[in-house]
Design a protein around this motif. Structure first.
Motif, PDB file in Angstrom:
ATOM      1  N   ASN A  24     -22.936  27.764  -4.033  1.00 30.18           N
ATOM      2  CA  ASN A  24     -22.435  27.826  -2.656  1.00 30.18           C
ATOM      3  C   ASN A  24     -23.496  27.504  -1.603  1.00 30.18           C
ATOM      4  O   ASN A  24     -23.270  27.734  -0.411  1.00 30.18           O
ATOM      5  N   ALA A  25     -24.651  27.001  -2.004  1.00 30.46           N
ATOM      6  CA  ALA A  25     -25.641  26.528  -1.024  1.00 30.46           C
ATOM      7  C   ALA A  25     -25.117  25.211  -0.455  1.00 30.46           C
ATOM      8  O   ALA A  25     -24.438  24.444  -1.148  1.00 30.46           O
ATOM      9  N   ARG A  26     -25.412  24.964   0.815  1.00 32.66           N
ATOM     10  CA  ARG A  26     -24.950  23.740   1.468  1.00 32.66           C
ATOM     11  C   ARG A  26     -26.129  23.015   2.080  1.00 32.66           C
ATOM     12  O   ARG A  26     -26.980  23.629   2.720  1.00 32.66           O
ATOM     13  N   PHE A  27     -26.153  21.711   1.877  1.00 35.33           N
ATOM     14  CA  PHE A  27     -27.203  20.848   2.413  1.00 35.33           C
ATOM     15  C   PHE A  27     -26.529  19.820   3.319  1.00 35.33           C
ATOM     16  O   PHE A  27     -25.673  19.074   2.868  1.00 35.33           O
ATOM     17  N   SER A  28     -26.918  19.791   4.581  1.00 37.47           N
ATOM     18  CA  SER A  28     -26.318  18.859   5.530  1.00 37.47           C
ATOM     19  C   SER A  28     -27.417  18.125   6.290  1.00 37.47           C
ATOM     20  O   SER A  28     -28.207  18.745   7.005  1.00 37.47           O
ATOM     21  N   GLY A  29     -27.490  16.813   6.113  1.00 33.17           N
ATOM     22  CA  GLY A  29     -28.462  16.002   6.838  1.00 33.17           C
ATOM     23  C   GLY A  29     -29.904  16.237   6.427  1.00 33.17           C
ATOM     24  O   GLY A  29     -30.815  15.963   7.197  1.00 33.17           O
ATOM     25  N   CYS A  30     -30.120  16.730   5.213  1.00 30.26           N
ATOM     26  CA  CYS A  30     -31.481  17.036   4.742  1.00 30.26           C
ATOM     27  C   CYS A  30     -32.106  15.820   4.079  1.00 30.26           C
ATOM     28  O   CYS A  30     -31.420  14.900   3.657  1.00 30.26           O
ATOM     29  N   ARG A  31     -33.434  15.854   3.995  1.00 28.06           N
ATOM     30  CA  ARG A  31     -34.180  14.811   3.299  1.00 28.06           C
ATOM     31  C   ARG A  31     -34.971  15.465   2.191  1.00 28.06           C
ATOM     32  O   ARG A  31     -35.605  16.495   2.410  1.00 28.06           O
ATOM     33  N   GLY A  32     -34.945  14.824   1.007  1.00 30.96           N
ATOM     34  CA  GLY A  32     -35.627  15.420  -0.128  1.00 30.96           C
ATOM     35  C   GLY A  32     -36.259  14.401  -1.048  1.00 30.96           C
ATOM     36  O   GLY A  32     -36.055  14.458  -2.256  1.00 30.96           O
ATOM     37  N   ALA A  33     -37.019  13.459  -0.493  1.00 31.44           N
ATOM     38  CA  ALA A  33     -37.669  12.448  -1.327  1.00 31.44           C
ATOM     39  C   ALA A  33     -38.534  13.123  -2.385  1.00 31.44           C
ATOM     40  O   ALA A  33     -39.317  14.017  -2.089  1.00 31.44           O
ATOM     41  N   VAL A  34     -38.348  12.711  -3.610  1.00 29.53           N
ATOM     42  CA  VAL A  34     -39.098  13.195  -4.761  1.00 29.53           C
ATOM     43  C   VAL A  34     -38.868  14.696  -4.993  1.00 29.53           C
ATOM     44  O   VAL A  34     -39.634  15.346  -5.671  1.00 29.53           O
ATOM     45  N   GLY A  35     -37.833  15.254  -4.420  1.00 30.66           N
ATOM     46  CA  GLY A  35     -37.500  16.650  -4.697  1.00 30.66           C
ATOM     47  C   GLY A  35     -36.985  16.778  -6.119  1.00 30.66           C
ATOM     48  O   GLY A  35     -36.353  15.874  -6.649  1.00 30.66           O
ATOM     49  N   ASN A  36     -37.259  17.893  -6.766  1.00 27.00           N
ATOM     50  CA  ASN A  36     -36.853  18.117  -8.146  1.00 27.00           C
ATOM     51  C   ASN A  36     -35.742  19.163  -8.186  1.00 27.00           C
ATOM     52  O   ASN A  36     -35.975  20.333  -7.917  1.00 27.00           O
ATOM     53  N   PHE A  37     -34.540  18.695  -8.539  1.00 26.79           N
ATOM     54  CA  PHE A  37     -33.384  19.581  -8.648  1.00 26.79           C
ATOM     55  C   PHE A  37     -32.968  19.737 -10.114  1.00 26.79           C
ATOM     56  O   PHE A  37     -31.808  19.950 -10.423  1.00 26.79           O
ATOM     57  N   THR A  38     -33.920  19.655 -11.021  1.00 24.84           N
ATOM     58  CA  THR A  38     -33.636  19.735 -12.448  1.00 24.84           C
ATOM     59  C   THR A  38     -33.151  21.127 -12.841  1.00 24.84           C
ATOM     60  O   THR A  38     -33.720  22.120 -12.409  1.00 24.84           O
ATOM     61  N   ALA A  39     -32.106  21.150 -13.636  1.00 23.35           N
ATOM     62  CA  ALA A  39     -31.634  22.436 -14.167  1.00 23.35           C
ATOM     63  C   ALA A  39     -32.413  22.728 -15.438  1.00 23.35           C
ATOM     64  O   ALA A  39     -32.527  21.876 -16.313  1.00 23.35           O
ATOM     65  N   GLY A  40     -32.943  23.899 -15.521  1.00 22.39           N
ATOM     66  CA  GLY A  40     -33.675  24.302 -16.718  1.00 22.39           C
ATOM     67  C   GLY A  40     -32.799  25.172 -17.592  1.00 22.39           C
ATOM     68  O   GLY A  40     -31.631  25.374 -17.305  1.00 22.39           O
ATOM     69  N   PRO A  41     -33.369  25.733 -18.637  1.00 20.82           N
ATOM     70  CA  PRO A  41     -32.595  26.626 -19.497  1.00 20.82           C
ATOM     71  C   PRO A  41     -32.179  27.878 -18.731  1.00 20.82           C
ATOM     72  O   PRO A  41     -32.872  28.282 -17.797  1.00 20.82           O
ATOM     73  N   PRO A  42     -31.062  28.476 -19.098  1.00 21.14           N
ATOM     74  CA  PRO A  42     -30.623  29.691 -18.413  1.00 21.14           C
ATOM     75  C   PRO A  42     -31.679  30.780 -18.479  1.00 21.14           C
ATOM     76  O   PRO A  42     -32.382  30.924 -19.475  1.00 21.14           O
ATOM     77  N   ILE A  43     -31.798  31.532 -17.399  1.00 23.22           N
ATOM     78  CA  ILE A  43     -32.759  32.632 -17.340  1.00 23.22           C
ATOM     79  C   ILE A  43     -32.044  33.896 -17.811  1.00 23.22           C
ATOM     80  O   ILE A  43     -30.963  34.224 -17.335  1.00 23.22           O
ATOM     81  N   THR A  44     -32.631  34.570 -18.747  1.00 21.41           N
ATOM     82  CA  THR A  44     -32.051  35.800 -19.268  1.00 21.41           C
ATOM     83  C   THR A  44     -32.599  36.989 -18.491  1.00 21.41           C
ATOM     84  O   THR A  44     -33.812  37.096 -18.343  1.00 21.41           O
ATOM     85  N   PRO A  45     -31.721  37.825 -17.976  1.00 23.88           N
ATOM     86  CA  PRO A  45     -32.212  38.981 -17.197  1.00 23.88           C
ATOM     87  C   PRO A  45     -32.952  39.985 -18.040  1.00 23.88           C
ATOM     88  O   PRO A  45     -32.867  40.096 -19.180  1.00 23.88           O
TER      89      PRO A  45
END
Length: 87
Positions: free
Chosen positions: A66-87
């Motif tokens: 539910n995060a929202r990004f509007s008009g943002c810039r993210g050159a070379v940003g890393n949005f990689t999903a990693g393995p699930p984190i176990t609590p």
């Protein structure tokens, strides 16, 4: 109550503090700089980003539901999903 932060340079510690604060409304970051920040594995659920800069920012495995990004810039940003984190 809504939280609105504008025209700030923010770090990982700043976002950790922001997410710890009780907020029944929206949390909005507007025109903020988060360049080169390590935001990996943070819970950023529901944050609203408007016209923010994320140059080389690391969002690896960050929770962005539910995060929202509007008009943002993210050159070379890393949005990689990693393995699930176990609590």
């Amino acid at each position: 109550m809504n939280t609105h932060i504008q025209d700030q340079t923010l770090s990982r510690a700043d976002l950790v503090d922001l997410m710890k604060q009780t907020c029944d409304g929206e949390r909005t970051l507007e025109k903020c700089l988060l360049d080169e920040a390590d935001l990996s594995n943070l819970d950023l659920t529901g944050l609203r980003f408007e016209r923010c800069s994320f140059r080389s920012t690391d969002f690896t495995s960050a929770q962005l539901e539910n995060a929202r990004f509007s008009g943002c810039r993210g050159a070379v940003g890393n949005f990689t999903a990693g393995p699930p984190i176990t609590p």
